[in-house]
Design a protein around this motif. Structure first.
Motif, mmCIF file in Angstrom:
data_model
loop_
_atom_site.group_PDB
_atom_site.id
_atom_site.type_symbol
_atom_site.label_atom_id
_atom_site.label_comp_id
_atom_site.label_asym_id
_atom_site.label_seq_id
_atom_site.Cartn_x
_atom_site.Cartn_y
_atom_site.Cartn_z
ATOM 1 N N SER A 20 0.828 -1.197 0.000
ATOM 2 C CA SER A 20 0.000 0.000 0.000
ATOM 3 C C SER A 20 0.864 1.251 0.000
ATOM 4 C CB SER A 20 -0.881 0.010 1.257
ATOM 5 O OG SER A 20 -1.508 1.248 1.401
ATOM 6 N N THR A 21 0.397 2.290 -0.705
ATOM 7 C CA THR A 21 1.139 3.538 -0.750
ATOM 8 C C THR A 21 0.615 4.553 0.260
ATOM 9 O OG1 THR A 21 -0.312 4.304 -2.532
ATOM 10 C CG2 THR A 21 1.734 3.239 -3.188
ATOM 11 N N SER A 22 -0.315 4.137 1.094
ATOM 12 C CA SER A 22 -0.816 5.046 2.112
ATOM 13 C C SER A 22 0.298 5.471 3.047
ATOM 14 C CB SER A 22 -1.925 4.365 2.914
ATOM 15 O OG SER A 22 -2.306 5.174 3.994
ATOM 16 N N ALA A 23 0.324 6.719 3.444
ATOM 17 C CA ALA A 23 1.402 7.242 4.272
ATOM 18 C C ALA A 23 1.240 6.851 5.730
ATOM 19 C CB ALA A 23 1.453 8.766 4.148
ATOM 20 N N GLN A 24 0.047 6.467 6.149
ATOM 21 C CA GLN A 24 -0.192 6.205 7.554
ATOM 22 C C GLN A 24 0.082 4.756 7.905
ATOM 23 O OE1 GLN A 24 -4.192 7.443 8.333
ATOM 24 N NE2 GLN A 24 -3.690 9.604 8.298
ATOM 25 N N ALA A 25 0.590 4.550 9.122
ATOM 26 C CA ALA A 25 0.771 3.202 9.627
ATOM 27 C C ALA A 25 -0.592 2.637 10.004
ATOM 28 C CB ALA A 25 1.698 3.220 10.838
ATOM 29 N N TRP A 26 -0.696 1.327 9.899
ATOM 30 C CA TRP A 26 -1.940 0.659 10.259
ATOM 31 C C TRP A 26 -1.606 -0.679 10.895
ATOM 32 C CZ3 TRP A 26 -4.018 -3.910 7.948
ATOM 33 C CH2 TRP A 26 -5.261 -4.293 8.485
ATOM 34 N N ARG A 27 -2.160 -0.913 12.073
ATOM 35 C CA ARG A 27 -1.916 -2.155 12.789
ATOM 36 C C ARG A 27 -3.257 -2.809 13.077
ATOM 37 N NH1 ARG A 27 1.096 -1.180 18.159
ATOM 38 N NH2 ARG A 27 2.729 -0.583 16.688
ATOM 39 N N LEU A 103 7.205 -11.256 6.442
ATOM 40 C CA LEU A 103 7.982 -10.064 6.784
ATOM 41 C C LEU A 103 7.093 -8.825 6.799
ATOM 42 C CD1 LEU A 103 10.591 -8.587 7.399
ATOM 43 C CD2 LEU A 103 11.128 -8.626 4.937
ATOM 44 N N ARG A 104 6.190 -8.716 5.834
ATOM 45 C CA ARG A 104 5.270 -7.587 5.825
ATOM 46 C C ARG A 104 4.432 -7.567 7.104
ATOM 47 N NH1 ARG A 104 2.740 -8.362 1.299
ATOM 48 N NH2 ARG A 104 3.863 -6.845 0.036
ATOM 49 N N MET A 108 4.301 -4.574 9.761
ATOM 50 C CA MET A 108 2.995 -3.960 9.995
ATOM 51 C C MET A 108 2.656 -3.936 11.478
ATOM 52 S SD MET A 108 -0.650 -5.291 8.453
ATOM 53 C CE MET A 108 -0.426 -6.896 9.252
ATOM 54 N N MET A 109 2.852 -5.064 12.162
ATOM 55 C CA MET A 109 2.510 -5.138 13.576
ATOM 56 C C MET A 109 3.497 -4.367 14.445
ATOM 57 S SD MET A 109 -0.310 -6.599 13.379
ATOM 58 C CE MET A 109 -0.761 -6.949 15.111
ATOM 59 N N ALA A 110 4.662 -4.039 13.894
ATOM 60 C CA ALA A 110 5.622 -3.191 14.595
ATOM 61 C C ALA A 110 5.269 -1.714 14.459
ATOM 62 C CB ALA A 110 7.036 -3.439 14.084
ATOM 63 N N GLY A 111 4.238 -1.403 13.682
ATOM 64 C CA GLY A 111 3.789 -0.024 13.538
ATOM 65 C C GLY A 111 4.476 0.748 12.431
ATOM 66 N N LYS A 112 5.124 0.070 11.505
ATOM 67 C CA LYS A 112 5.796 0.751 10.404
ATOM 68 C C LYS A 112 4.775 1.373 9.456
ATOM 69 C CE LYS A 112 10.107 -0.720 11.288
ATOM 70 N NZ LYS A 112 11.288 0.146 11.458
ATOM 71 N N GLU A 113 5.122 2.513 8.895
ATOM 72 C CA GLU A 113 4.282 3.137 7.888
ATOM 73 C C GLU A 113 4.442 2.406 6.560
ATOM 74 O OE1 GLU A 113 5.079 7.285 7.670
ATOM 75 O OE2 GLU A 113 4.218 7.724 9.643
#
Length: 205
Positions: A20-27, A103-104, A108-113
């Motif tokens: 995804s190219t969204s700038a926000q992190a999502w968990r 890995l993704r 993702m669960m680590a809060g990366k954008e």
């Protein structure tokens, strides 16, 4: 299959296989174990479902909840918010392309954008930590509950399909046309994670 349906098929599959190219992190919320396993196994045909391994999402990423007895591994991918992407990869895909999904999930669960995830995945490919399949194989996506991305902020329901590994192949190699003029086509054309997409069921045309 109408031309409009084909257009959306191509669009959603490209989005499915891309970060995804969204700038926000999502968990996402950590799911219930039983429902997560059931959702993952929906991707597989009955011939492999009972013995397939299953990965489930946890607070730190995906973990193996049930070991495989046939080489297949099922998992619910979540490439962006509200996506639900059950898939079941054979032994070769489990050793290669599944590792990118895992890995993704960790990132993702680590809060990366999203941009950070995309960069870290690209770096992992460049280092050789991730690799493409060494032989042909299959990734089943037969769940009736697929919700796949068509844009960074939009997902849609989509029916059953299968994906065959085709590293570095192009639409020209197979006579594929992602505009809907051929029954099969490539996504990630020319890249190590390339797939030949084959719609099944109501999308079969």
């Amino acid at each position: 299959m109408t031309r409009t349906t084909r257009f959306w098929l191509v669009t959603l599959i490209f989005a499915l296989l891309a970060t995804s190219t969204s700038a926000q992190a999502w968990r996402p919320k950590v799911p219930d174990l039983e429902s997560e396993m059931a959702g993952a196994l929906e991707a597989a045909p009955e011939t492999i479902r009972e013995q397939a391994g299953v990965y489930v999402l946890t607070a730190t990423g995906y973990e193996l909840a049930r070991p495989s007895r046939n080489g297949f591994h099922c998992i619910v991918g979540r490439s962006q918010k509200d996506a639900w992407e059950p898939q079941c990869l054979d032994a070769e895909g489990s050793a290669t392309l599944l590792q990118e999904i895992l890995l993704r999930g960790e990132l993702m669960m680590a809060g990366k954008e999203a941009a950070e995830i995309k960069a870290e995945l690209a770096a992992a490919w460049a280092r050789g930590d991730l690799r493409s399949p060494s032989r042909p194989g299959i990734n089943y996506m037969l769940s009736p509950n697929n919700r796949v991305p068509v844009a960074p902020d939009r997902v849609i329901s989509y029916g059953a399909h299968v994906m065959f590994y085709a590293p570095y192949m192009t639409n020209e190699d197979i006579g594929g046309d992602p505009r809907g003029k051929s029954p099969v086509f490539m996504v990630n054309s020319g890249r190590p994670g390339g797939y030949v997409i084959v719609p099944v069921g109501e999308h079969g045309g």
